[in-house]
Design an enzyme around this catalytic site. Sequence first.
Site, PDB file in Angstrom:
ATOM      1  N   ASN A  14       0.871  -1.175   0.000  1.00 14.86           N
ATOM      2  CA  ASN A  14       0.000   0.000   0.000  1.00 14.86           C
ATOM      3  C   ASN A  14       0.907   1.224   0.000  1.00 14.86           C
ATOM      4  O   ASN A  14       1.456   1.592   1.027  1.00 14.86           O
ATOM      5  CB  ASN A  14      -0.901  -0.022   1.244  1.00 14.86           C
ATOM      6  N   LYS A  16       0.086   4.189  -0.380  1.00 11.64           N
ATOM      7  CA  LYS A  16      -0.618   5.355   0.170  1.00 11.64           C
ATOM      8  C   LYS A  16      -0.443   6.563  -0.765  1.00 11.64           C
ATOM      9  O   LYS A  16      -0.402   6.379  -1.977  1.00 11.64           O
ATOM     10  CB  LYS A  16      -0.139   5.618   1.604  1.00 11.64           C
ATOM     11  N   HIS A  99      -9.571   0.837   5.111  1.00 15.13           N
ATOM     12  CA  HIS A  99      -8.287   1.189   5.737  1.00 15.13           C
ATOM     13  C   HIS A  99      -8.531   2.204   6.864  1.00 15.13           C
ATOM     14  O   HIS A  99      -9.359   3.111   6.722  1.00 15.13           O
ATOM     15  CB  HIS A  99      -7.320   1.766   4.703  1.00 15.13           C
ATOM     16  N   GLU A 101      -6.935   4.678   7.822  1.00 13.74           N
ATOM     17  CA  GLU A 101      -6.735   6.087   7.457  1.00 13.74           C
ATOM     18  C   GLU A 101      -7.997   6.646   6.803  1.00 13.74           C
ATOM     19  O   GLU A 101      -8.352   7.810   7.013  1.00 13.74           O
ATOM     20  CB  GLU A 101      -5.505   6.219   6.546  1.00 13.74           C
ATOM     21  N   GLU A 171      -5.143  -4.827  10.697  1.00 15.96           N
ATOM     22  CA  GLU A 171      -4.187  -3.730  10.852  1.00 15.96           C
ATOM     23  C   GLU A 171      -4.516  -2.938  12.123  1.00 15.96           C
ATOM     24  O   GLU A 171      -5.352  -2.008  12.077  1.00 15.96           O
ATOM     25  CB  GLU A 171      -4.262  -2.792   9.655  1.00 15.96           C
ATOM     26  N   GLY A 177       2.429   2.734  10.725  1.00 12.66           N
ATOM     27  CA  GLY A 177       3.337   3.866  10.558  1.00 12.66           C
ATOM     28  C   GLY A 177       4.037   4.296  11.835  1.00 12.66           C
ATOM     29  O   GLY A 177       4.607   5.384  11.905  1.00 12.66           O
ATOM     30  N   SER A 217       3.552  -1.635  10.403  1.00 12.58           N
ATOM     31  CA  SER A 217       5.001  -1.598  10.648  1.00 12.58           C
ATOM     32  C   SER A 217       5.696  -2.922  10.319  1.00 12.58           C
ATOM     33  O   SER A 217       6.653  -3.307  10.986  1.00 12.58           O
ATOM     34  CB  SER A 217       5.297  -1.180  12.093  1.00 12.58           C
TER      35      SER A 217
END
Length: 256
Positions: A14, A16, A99, A101, A171, A177, A217
């Site tokens: 991904n 992003k 996701h 985010e 996730e 991150g 991560s």
Amino acid sequence: MTSPKARRPIVAANWKMNTGPDDGARLARAVAAEDLPLAQVEVVLCPPATGLTSVAEAVADSPIAVGAQHVYWESSGAFTGEISVPMLTGLAAYAITGHSERRQLFGETDLDVQRKTLAILAGGLTPIVAVGESLDQRDAGETLAVLRTQITAVLEALSPEQTAASVIAYEPVWAIGTGRNASPEQAQEAIGWIRDTVSAAHGCPAAGRVRIQYGGSVSPDNCDELLSRDGIDGALVGGASLDAAQFAAIVRAAAP
Ligand code: 13P
């Protein structure tokens, strides 16, 4: 239930909101040039929408697949800025939904994720449905309940066959991150809960077939201990996927 070895691991990148058409194509070519166990591991590159065409061209001669990071559930119409599943024809075989985010920054709800997942399946693509708890929710002992709610919202609209053909990405938000990955035990436990939820909704055969990745991560330093665990069927990789050598190391670690 099917043995974990019966599921083909899947490792997805991904990217992003990183890379344009040219550097995305360069990165895709660099990944394709790596020595990857593509007969054993499914590999998917998810560039931003503007890179889908060039990345699809860059990997056209390879078994590496392309995925979209985001879709809208309607097929066409007055939805400024959105991309529909039919618009991905010939470009992508996968699409990510849910996701964290998008949930946190763009207000995507469980119902949105359900609609998008259905649209992806209806369009003949494979959804990668992301779920995961925040640190507050984990600390409050709510991880299982959160995962159950997120997963059930999608599963209740899917048939057992559609579920089996989907990919789920566990996730945890606190691991994305941050450089702080879930321990293999934490990842395995949460993925076990997700598989139990699938089993309760759609039975053992679907739960035995659905692939469940870990994301958050993942790096060359921790991929071996995470991806060697039974039940963890690959990875959804953010930061480390922007480096071809690092991503390749993670793909190799996923080979059975
Ligand atoms: P990182 O690998 O950068 O933590 O990102 C994980 C992720 O969000 C993949 O979708």
